[in-house]
Design an enzyme around this catalytic site. Structure first.
Site, PDB file in Angstrom:
ATOM      1  CG  ASP A  67      42.630  42.706  33.895  1.00 13.30           C
ATOM      2  OD1 ASP A  67      42.300  41.741  33.305  1.00 13.30           O
ATOM      3  OD2 ASP A  67      42.330  43.274  34.348  1.00 13.30           O
ATOM      4  CG  ASN A 136      37.738  51.210  41.814  1.00 10.65           C
ATOM      5  OD1 ASN A 136      37.679  50.588  40.753  1.00 10.65           O
ATOM      6  ND2 ASN A 136      38.549  50.674  42.781  1.00 10.65           N
ATOM      7  CG  HIS A 138      39.146  48.749  38.476  1.00 12.44           C
ATOM      8  ND1 HIS A 138      38.816  48.319  39.659  1.00 12.44           N
ATOM      9  CD2 HIS A 138      38.929  47.724  37.498  1.00 12.44           C
ATOM     10  CE1 HIS A 138      38.197  47.215  39.502  1.00 12.44           C
ATOM     11  NE2 HIS A 138      38.339  46.669  38.171  1.00 12.44           N
ATOM     12  CD  GLU A 143      42.022  48.613  42.102  1.00  6.24           C
ATOM     13  OE1 GLU A 143      40.948  49.443  41.711  1.00  6.24           O
ATOM     14  OE2 GLU A 143      41.516  47.244  42.591  1.00  6.24           O
TER      15      GLU A 143
END
Ligand code: GLP
Length: 242
Positions: A67, A136, A138, A143
């Site tokens: 990313d 979280n 990801h 996400e």
């Protein structure tokens, strides 16, 4: 899923580097999927050490990063391009032309994402994908969402990710709000996956990844469906599993 418990960050880093190093030894022209964040830095340092000692040769290795922030130029110190050069590429004998990171400097999201997909697909996907994990759950910058994304996409970062990543910026307002990330589908094409995690902040995400239902609300949970996924995590990150 194979789970390897490490004592602490240093032990996790050495074990992860051993798995990546073994991949390079077994297939000197392998394609590695690489990750950024604080977690992989120790493993990269160990790989650099082994390269300097003459144990590893990266001259035929190619790499594909997960990313990149949208809107940051390659020479911006906060960009993942810059991170990879700083923490790995400039210290080993890799051909820089064989290293790939999504082009965050391209404002045309559709073009930036489709050209990155084409590149990874043309390479026949990666032999080993290294992953960190967000608090979280990801992976890359995928996400929590209503559905798993197949290919590279432009995503809006959640407030919790912006906050977690703001420690690396002078001001929270400086954290880009969007990023280009390989999709979960692309990650699942990797022949092997190595997910690393350290510290208590990752414990819930690791628990949900391993024990929870497979759901796009916890993107890493999809790894339960991967045929060859290894998690190397320290005891703090594994605390809720034991
Ligand atoms: C970022 C990256 C992820 C990384 C995550 C966790 O959001 N896009 O690839 O796994 O942060 O980072 P850290 O390792 O610093 O906890």
């Amino acid at each position: 899923m194979r789970i390897i418990e490490a004592k602490d960050y240093e032990d996790m880093s050495r074990k992860a580097a051993a798995i990546i190093g073994a991949q390079v030894l077994l297939k000197p022209n392998c394609a590695l999927g690489l990750a950024t964040g604080s977690t992989p830095i120790g493993a990269y340092n160990q790989l650099i050490d082994w390269y300097k000692q003459g144990y590893l040769d990266f001259s035929r290795v190619s790499t594909y990063n997960l990313d990149e922030y949208r809107g940051l130029s390659h020479d911006n110190p906060q960009s993942y391009h810059y991170f990879m050069n700083e923490h790995l590429f400039s210290h080993i004998n890799i051909d820089i032309e064989a290293t790939h990171v999504p082009d965050g400097s391209n404002p045309n999201a559709e073009e930036a994402c489709s050209s990155y997909d084409a590149l990874v697909e043309a390479a026949g996907y990666v032999d080993l994908q290294l992953l960190g994990i967000g608090n979280n759950g990801h992976i890359g910058f995928n996400e929590p969402a209503a559905a798993f994304a197949a290919g590279t996409q432009c995503v809006d970062l959640t407030e919790s990710t912006i906050e977690a990543n703001s420690r690396l910026f002078d001001h929270i307002e400086d954290v880009p709000r969007q990023a280009y990330t390989m999709g979960v589908g692309t990650i699942m094409h990797a022949r092997r996956v190595l997910l690393i995690a350290s510290g208590p902040k990752k414990a819930q995400a690791i628990y949900d990844t391993v024990r929870g239902p497979v759901t796009p609300e916890v993107p890493a949970s999809v790894l339960q469906l991967h045929a060859d996924c290894t998690i190397v995590a320290d005891s703090e990150a594994l605390a809720l599993l034991t």
